[in-house]
Design a protein around this motif. Structure first.
Motif, mmCIF file in Angstrom:
data_model
loop_
_atom_site.group_PDB
_atom_site.id
_atom_site.type_symbol
_atom_site.label_atom_id
_atom_site.label_comp_id
_atom_site.label_asym_id
_atom_site.label_seq_id
_atom_site.Cartn_x
_atom_site.Cartn_y
_atom_site.Cartn_z
ATOM 1 N N VAL A 75 0.836 -1.199 0.000
ATOM 2 C CA VAL A 75 0.000 0.000 0.000
ATOM 3 C C VAL A 75 0.871 1.249 0.000
ATOM 4 O O VAL A 75 1.954 1.258 0.581
ATOM 5 N N ARG A 76 0.386 2.272 -0.662
ATOM 6 C CA ARG A 76 1.004 3.611 -0.604
ATOM 7 C C ARG A 76 0.126 4.424 0.328
ATOM 8 O O ARG A 76 -1.082 4.529 0.110
ATOM 9 N N VAL A 77 0.707 4.995 1.378
ATOM 10 C CA VAL A 77 -0.025 5.779 2.368
ATOM 11 C C VAL A 77 0.365 7.238 2.199
ATOM 12 O O VAL A 77 1.539 7.582 2.301
ATOM 13 N N VAL A 78 -0.629 8.084 1.933
ATOM 14 C CA VAL A 78 -0.380 9.518 1.749
ATOM 15 C C VAL A 78 -1.216 10.272 2.774
ATOM 16 O O VAL A 78 -2.432 10.095 2.850
ATOM 17 N N THR A 79 -0.553 11.100 3.576
ATOM 18 C CA THR A 79 -1.223 11.981 4.529
ATOM 19 C C THR A 79 -0.970 13.419 4.081
ATOM 20 O O THR A 79 -0.153 13.647 3.175
ATOM 21 N N PRO A 80 -1.611 14.399 4.701
ATOM 22 C CA PRO A 80 -1.343 15.795 4.310
ATOM 23 C C PRO A 80 0.115 16.221 4.486
ATOM 24 O O PRO A 80 0.539 17.207 3.896
ATOM 25 N N SER A 81 0.892 15.464 5.262
ATOM 26 C CA SER A 81 2.265 15.887 5.511
ATOM 27 C C SER A 81 3.330 14.895 5.071
ATOM 28 O O SER A 81 4.500 15.062 5.392
ATOM 29 N N GLY A 82 2.954 13.844 4.339
ATOM 30 C CA GLY A 82 3.969 12.901 3.879
ATOM 31 C C GLY A 82 3.370 11.695 3.182
ATOM 32 O O GLY A 82 2.149 11.552 3.085
ATOM 33 N N GLN A 83 4.256 10.831 2.720
ATOM 34 C CA GLN A 83 3.821 9.605 2.074
ATOM 35 C C GLN A 83 4.880 8.537 2.277
ATOM 36 O O GLN A 83 6.054 8.840 2.476
ATOM 37 N N ALA A 84 4.434 7.270 2.220
ATOM 38 C CA ALA A 84 5.355 6.153 2.406
ATOM 39 C C ALA A 84 4.745 4.887 1.835
ATOM 40 O O ALA A 84 3.525 4.753 1.737
ATOM 41 N N GLN A 85 5.620 3.983 1.461
ATOM 42 C CA GLN A 85 5.206 2.660 0.992
ATOM 43 C C GLN A 85 5.167 1.742 2.206
ATOM 44 O O GLN A 85 6.048 1.786 3.061
ATOM 45 N N GLY A 86 4.133 0.914 2.307
ATOM 46 C CA GLY A 86 4.020 0.008 3.435
ATOM 47 C C GLY A 86 3.268 -1.249 3.068
ATOM 48 O O GLY A 86 3.128 -1.593 1.890
#
Length: 118
Positions: A75-86
């Motif tokens: 999953v790719r997780v995107v928040t208003p202040s960042g993103q990361a693969q998990g």
């Protein structure tokens, strides 16, 4: 006894970041499909490998449950202040999926305390 606090949109910021991590909205992308969800995430440096591990849960989300069907996925997780693969998986009894990742989390980390001057 103090009255119970009721959280409303006026008294509760849905996007929170503090020393404990991040709670708020996120876009989860799995196999090209994006789902809007609310997540609760923490991060810490693990002494056994010296890397940052982030982890948490996605609040119950019918669209996500239908998409995953109880299975795990990248999953790719995107928040208003960042993103990361998990990785997303490990659904609990309340249909909340677990999120995990290694490396920079999808939210800012607090700076470590400055060393004491000698």
């Amino acid at each position: 006894m103090a009255p119970e606090q009721v959280l409303t949109p006026e008294t509760h910021d849905p996007q929170e970041h503090d020393d404990e991590g991040y709670t708020g909205p996120a876009t989860l992308t799995l196999d090209g499909t994006s789902v809007e969800a609310r997540v609760r995430l923490l991060a810490r440096t693990e002494p056994h490998d010296g890397r940052v591990h982030w982890f948490g849960r996605v609040d119950r989300n019918a669209e996500l449950s239908a998409l995953l069907g109880g299975k795990a996925a990248d999953v790719r997780v995107v928040t208003p202040s960042g993103q990361a693969q998990g990785r997303i998986g490990d659904v609990d009894l309340w249909e909340r999926y677990r999120l995990t990742g290694v490396g920079t989390p999808p939210f800012p980390l607090d700076e470590p305390p400055a060393p004491d001057p000698d």
